[in-house]
Design an enzyme around this catalytic site. Structure first.
Site: not given
Ligand code: NAP
Length: 250
Positions: A17, A65, A93, A146, A159, A162
């Site tokens: 997702r 995981d 990711n 990020s 955050y 890291a």
């Molecule tokens: N969205 C933003 O605004 C934004 C901005 C800057 C950077 N980012 C970076 O972009 C990346 C994706 O962010 P997002 O917003 O798309 O996050 P997200 O919607 O919360 O999605 C997180 C994903 O990681 C998976 N996940 C969680 N714990 C896990 C584990 N232990 N092992 C394997 N998979 C795991 C989740 O799957 P499950 O549902 O199975 O847990 C999900 O598919 C991250 O690195 C985030 O820091 C995002």
């Protein structure tokens, strides 16, 4: 130039997702066979796979995981088995919860929780895919970072720290792996609302963005495809902000 990833195998952590889903969709649209990793949301992962199949692509859901050593080894072996080859493109990711905490309210464990996702997991995954990449003398490792590394958002230091460490890792690995024709780059999304941001007001953030909007998940997918493709072959060790220009002056 066409971004042609035919005959490539991609593993996207946290592909079920959020941004990960669109990274998977973009890679599959370019022709890669995609392993969609997830930890808990099997239903979401299956939905990502189905979306890819409906668009004519090939993908498989791979549970595991990414912060657990034994689990990572299994994810990579299973991904290689179902996708029919070693991993050519690794996209680090996945993220867990990202709590906003003051210094006083933060514990070392809060910092470790973030380091597990953004340092430990990329290390374990990269170690597991490297033998295949080195044997092929080709590979792409793409870290999702990020813009917070440039901004230094307050009350978010676990955050930010890291993600900053992940950038240092990216640069060092780029040097170490260059002679194997393996590139290592970091893509820095700005604020891109995904499912977990439902209901959040983005208007204040958008005002400061030169392009005047928040990003869309596919903006990150497109950047990943570019770096993964032959068009990105001479780019390594870079930190690419995909945030509508939000940090260009920093
Ligand atoms: N969205 C933003 O605004 C934004 C901005 C800057 C950077 N980012 C970076 O972009 C990346 C994706 O962010 P997002 O917003 O798309 O996050 P997200 O919607 O919360 O999605 C997180 C994903 O990681 C998976 N996940 C969680 N714990 C896990 C584990 N232990 N092992 C394997 N998979 C795991 C989740 O799957 P499950 O549902 O199975 O847990 C999900 O598919 C991250 O690195 C985030 O820091 C995002």
């Amino acid at each position: 130039m066409q971004y042609d990833l035919k005959n490539k195998v991609a593993l996207v952590t946290g592909g079920s997702r959020g941004l990960g889903r669109f990274i998977c969709l973009a890679l599959a649209e370019a022709g890669a066979v995609v392993a969609v990793n997830y930890a808990y949301s099997a239903e979401d992962a299956v939905r990502t796979v189905r979306l890819i199949q409906e668009a004519g692509g090939t993908a498989f859901a791979v549970q595991g995981d990414v912060t657990d050593e034994a689990s990572v080894e299994r994810i990579v072996r299973e991904a290689e088995a179902v996708c029919g080859g070693t991993i050519d493109i690794l996209v680090n990711n996945a993220t867990g919860p990202q709590p906003e905490l003051s210094i006083e309210d933060s514990t070392w464990q809060d910092y470790l929780d973030q380091l597990h996702f953004f340092v430990k997991a990329p290390l374990l995954l990269t170690k597991a895919v490297l033998p295949g990449m080195k044997a092929k003398k080709a590979g792409r490792i793409i870290q999702i970072g990020s813009e917070v590394v440039q901004i230094g958002n307050p009350n978010f230091a676990s955050y930010v720290t890291a993600k900053s460490a992940q950038l240092g890792m990216t640069r060092s690995w780029a040097n170490e792996l260059g002679s194997f024709n393996i590139t290592v780059n970091m893509i820095n999304p700005g604020f891109i609302p995904v499912e977990r941001h439902a209901g959040i007001d983005t208007s204040g953030y958008q005002q400061g963005v030169p392009l005047g909007r928040t990003g869309e998940p596919l903006d990150i997918g497109n950047a990943v495809v570019f770096l993964a493709s032959d068009a990105g072959r001479f780019i390594t060790g870079q930190s690419l902000s995909v945030n509508g220009g939000n940090t260009f002056g920093i």
